[in-house]
Design an enzyme around this catalytic site. Structure first.
Site, PDB file in Angstrom:
ATOM      1  N   SER A 137       1.016  -1.457  -0.074  1.00 41.32           N
ATOM      2  CA  SER A 137      -0.380   0.492  -0.092  1.00 41.32           C
ATOM      3  C   SER A 137       0.889   1.264  -0.035  1.00 41.32           C
ATOM      4  CB  SER A 137      -1.107   0.259   0.837  1.00 41.32           C
ATOM      5  OG  SER A 137      -2.220  -0.822   1.503  1.00 41.32           O
ATOM      6  N   LYS A 171      -0.210   3.757  -3.201  1.00 45.30           N
ATOM      7  CA  LYS A 171      -0.677   4.252  -3.078  1.00 45.30           C
ATOM      8  C   LYS A 171       0.148   6.364  -3.525  1.00 45.30           C
ATOM      9  CE  LYS A 171      -3.520   1.299  -1.721  1.00 45.30           C
ATOM     10  NZ  LYS A 171      -4.690   0.654   0.032  1.00 45.30           N
ATOM     11  N   TYR A 209      -2.816  -2.222 -10.593  1.00 43.77           N
ATOM     12  CA  TYR A 209      -2.486  -2.804  -9.412  1.00 43.77           C
ATOM     13  C   TYR A 209      -1.832  -3.100  -8.344  1.00 43.77           C
ATOM     14  CZ  TYR A 209      -4.121  -1.522  -4.178  1.00 43.77           C
ATOM     15  OH  TYR A 209      -4.370  -1.629  -3.125  1.00 43.77           O
ATOM     16  N   TYR A 239      -4.866   3.101   8.406  1.00 41.86           N
ATOM     17  CA  TYR A 239      -5.983   3.192   8.132  1.00 41.86           C
ATOM     18  C   TYR A 239      -6.893   2.994   9.438  1.00 41.86           C
ATOM     19  CZ  TYR A 239      -3.769   1.198   3.834  1.00 41.86           C
ATOM     20  OH  TYR A 239      -2.860   1.113   2.388  1.00 41.86           O
ATOM     21  N   VAL A 296       1.149  -3.674   3.742  1.00 43.88           N
ATOM     22  CA  VAL A 296       1.081  -5.107   4.598  1.00 43.88           C
ATOM     23  C   VAL A 296       2.175  -6.143   3.914  1.00 43.88           C
ATOM     24  CG1 VAL A 296      -1.169  -5.304   4.987  1.00 43.88           C
ATOM     25  CG2 VAL A 296      -0.245  -6.592   2.861  1.00 43.88           C
TER      26      VAL A 296
END
Length: 342
Positions: A101, A104, A225, A277, A295
């Protein structure tokens, strides 16, 4: 050794001793008179790493993507890029892991560079979140993703990057290679295939986005992605990324190709409100710096106008954030009084 370097080394030793003997208040008063990040040394990082090594066994390695479950839970690394661009790394510095992530923030930069901020954020929000990274119910209630850090927003962001086939992926890779000054950076084919084969929830999110008229095209856009999440990096790469966004998108060696204070503010603000998050609020309270986790076990941190930090340890807490990584960052922040909130 130059005089400034010698003075910094002595001052760093004094501060470390004060902290070790519990006199953190006096240490902070010394630090506040100058930029404490210049005092960071290899020994300082090594001491913090060793202190927190036990946290490698306090979490669980991500296994919902089978290839990630093969990571060595004992691996740990800690890197910093100082204000002058000097890179300091300790631990398993050569250990590669997938960016997940953290990618991103790179895809968001690429998409905004191409389309402009308004065009991107007409399709998603700037909102913080108390939801997990793969939450998608807001697509039903609000019709668009909460922000570009959630999977829904990130899948949309990558799908909006111009180009057929894997051209969007190549654009993301080019930026990662530029920031890290490492042309060998690429993605892991095995992790990509593992993500693709098990990514049914992300596939569902893609079709919800399509149903809402936010994205056009087929699953090759989703493949990009999966591939961007599978880009392999080191903690040192992450520290360079953190430095880049902390310093108006100027590379650690001073290259100004992408210099932009507005892009820097956009990326860091999203990292601060949603980069961790549902832990983002608590993390802002304890660490108080723009950060983004993955992760794969990495965390990237920007200390605005100053340094970049990268950590790696694959054992995760229930929210998907590296346990040892968090504690190493927290110790450095507390030791040098780096939080934005004074």
């Amino acid at each position: 050794m130059k005089r400034n370097g010698f003075c910094n080394a002595v001052l760093s030793l004094i501060i470390a001793c004060l902290v070790s003997f519990g006199n953190t208040a006096y240490a902070k008063r010394i630090i506040q008179k100058g930029d404490a990040t210049n005092l960071i040394t290899e020994k300082m990082l090594s001491d913090i790493l060793e202190k927190n090594r036990t946290y490698c066994t306090k979490g669980i390695v991500a296994d919902y993507i089978p290839e990630l479950g093969k990571m060595d839970a004992r691996a740990i690394a800690f890197s910093v890029v100082k204000p002058n661009g000097e890179v300091i790394s300790v631990g398993d510095t050569q250990k590669k892991f997938t960016i997940q992530s953290i990618s991103k923030i790179i895809s968001l930069m690429v998409a905004v560079e191409e389309m402009g901020e308004k065009e991107i954020f007409d399709r998603m929000g700037y909102y913080g979140t108390d939801k997990p990274f793969n939450h998608y119910a807001n697509l039903e209630t609000q019709g668009k993703p909460l922000n570009p850090m959630m999977n829904a927003g990130a899948i949309l962001t990558t799908a909006l990057i111009d180009g057929e086939g894997d051209i969007p992926l190549q654009k993301i890779l080019d930026v990662v290679r530029y920031i890290t000054k490492d042309d060998t950076v690429t993605f892991s084919e095995t992790v990509y295939m593992s993500e693709k084969e098990t990514g049914h929830r992300n596939r569902g999110i893609f079709y919800l986005l399509k149903n809402n008229g936010l994205v056009e095209g087929e699953e090759d856009k989703l493949d990009n992605y999966f591939k961007q999440c599978s880009i392999e990096v080191t903690s040192e790469h992450l520290a360079k990324i953190g430095y880049f966004f902390a310093n108006q998108c100027v590379r650690f060696d001073g290259d100004t190709k992408y210099k932009s204070s507005e892009m820097s503010k956009l990326i860091q603000s999203q990292m601060l409100i949603a980069g961790m998050y549902e832990s983002s609020g608590e993390y802002a309270r304890t660490v108080g710096l723009p950060s983004k986790s993955g992760v794969g076990g990495g965390i990237v941190v920007s200390v605005p106008g100053r340094i970049g930090i990268g950590t790696f340890s694959p054992s995760l807490d229930p929210q998907g954030n590296s346990v040892a990584g968090y504690h190493m960052i927290l110790d450095l922040v507390n030791q040098l009084d780096l939080s934005l909130f004074k």
